[in-house]
Design an enzyme around this catalytic site. Structure first.
Site, PDB file in Angstrom:
ATOM      1  N   VAL A  88       6.437  -3.396   0.186  1.00 39.14           N
ATOM      2  CA  VAL A  88       5.201  -3.045  -0.508  1.00 39.14           C
ATOM      3  C   VAL A  88       4.515  -1.928   0.265  1.00 39.14           C
ATOM      4  O   VAL A  88       3.610  -2.153   1.033  1.00 39.14           O
ATOM      5  CB  VAL A  88       4.273  -4.277  -0.677  1.00 39.14           C
ATOM      6  CG1 VAL A  88       4.825  -5.227  -1.702  1.00 39.14           C
ATOM      7  CG2 VAL A  88       4.075  -5.015   0.634  1.00 39.14           C
ATOM      8  N   GLU A  89       4.984  -0.701   0.054  1.00 38.98           N
ATOM      9  CA  GLU A  89       4.492   0.416   0.848  1.00 38.98           C
ATOM     10  C   GLU A  89       2.997   0.658   0.722  1.00 38.98           C
ATOM     11  O   GLU A  89       2.388   1.202   1.621  1.00 38.98           O
ATOM     12  CB  GLU A  89       5.286   1.669   0.480  1.00 38.98           C
ATOM     13  CG  GLU A  89       6.656   1.643   1.127  1.00 38.98           C
ATOM     14  CD  GLU A  89       7.751   1.982   0.168  1.00 38.98           C
ATOM     15  OE1 GLU A  89       7.534   2.832  -0.702  1.00 38.98           O
ATOM     16  OE2 GLU A  89       8.839   1.391   0.286  1.00 38.98           O
ATOM     17  N   LEU A  90       2.386   0.234  -0.375  1.00 37.84           N
ATOM     18  CA  LEU A  90       0.941   0.422  -0.534  1.00 37.84           C
ATOM     19  C   LEU A  90       0.146  -0.573   0.292  1.00 37.84           C
ATOM     20  O   LEU A  90      -1.070  -0.485   0.364  1.00 37.84           O
ATOM     21  CB  LEU A  90       0.551   0.275  -2.008  1.00 37.84           C
ATOM     22  CG  LEU A  90       1.162   1.284  -2.966  1.00 37.84           C
ATOM     23  CD1 LEU A  90       0.769   0.969  -4.382  1.00 37.84           C
ATOM     24  CD2 LEU A  90       0.788   2.684  -2.579  1.00 37.84           C
TER      25      LEU A  90
END
Length: 173
Positions: A88-90
């Site tokens: 979940v890069e965000l």
């Protein structure tokens, strides 16, 4: 250890008294499902003094972006929490990648440098095909501990690959 709705009502203080240092708690699945026990487990596990992390059960039926949004809605970042176990890069924190040995060899080996690995192998100590070290190892799915009553009588147990001092500092920023 790692838990989900299948462990039912969990007495986190009882579990914390049994030489357990950390717990990964199922938060979400796919793009819209949240484990019905997640919020209660998250709060009570943190109050018991255990280090906690949340995990997302990835679904191939929807996109990663909507699954990440589902996880972000469910899991409020907290001081000292373990990294999320999804990509979940965000989220603002590099996740741990969870895989069985064969899934690791097939999909992850040789890639994802810099990502910690949580490997499931209930038969022997994992040796990753590409020579990398694992960070967490799920070594059994058949443990029984006091402190929970649910549909599933067993609980998954995991170990951190390091010293107690290294675990206390994990993840290093």
């Amino acid at each position: 250890m790692d838990v989900s709705v299948y462990q039912g009502q969990i007495d986190w203080n009882t579990l914390a008294e049994q030489r357990i240092s950390f717990a990964f708690i199922k938060a979400t699945e796919g793009s819209s499902s949240e484990d019905p026990n997640f919020q209660r487990n998250w709060e009570q596990a943190r109050q018991s003094g255990l280090r906690v992390g949340a995990y997302h059960f990835f679904s191939f039926d929807s996109g990663g972006d909507t699954q990440a949004e589902n996880f972000i809605r469910a899991v409020e970042p907290a001081e000292g929490m373990l990294p999320p176990v999804v990509d979940v890069e965000l989220y603002g924190q590099r996740p741990v990648l969870y895989a069985t040995g064969s899934s690791y060899d097939r999909y992850l080996a040789g890639d994802y440098e810099g990502y910690d690995i949580w490997i499931r192998n209930i038969y022997w100590t994992p040796r990753l095909k590409d020579g990398r070290e694992w960070t967490f190892w799920q070594y059994t799915d058949r443990a029984r501990l006091a402190g929970y009553e649910g549909e599933e009588p067993y609980i998954d147990m995991n170990v951190f690959n390091g010293t107690p001092e290294e675990f206390a500092a994990y993840p290093e920023k």
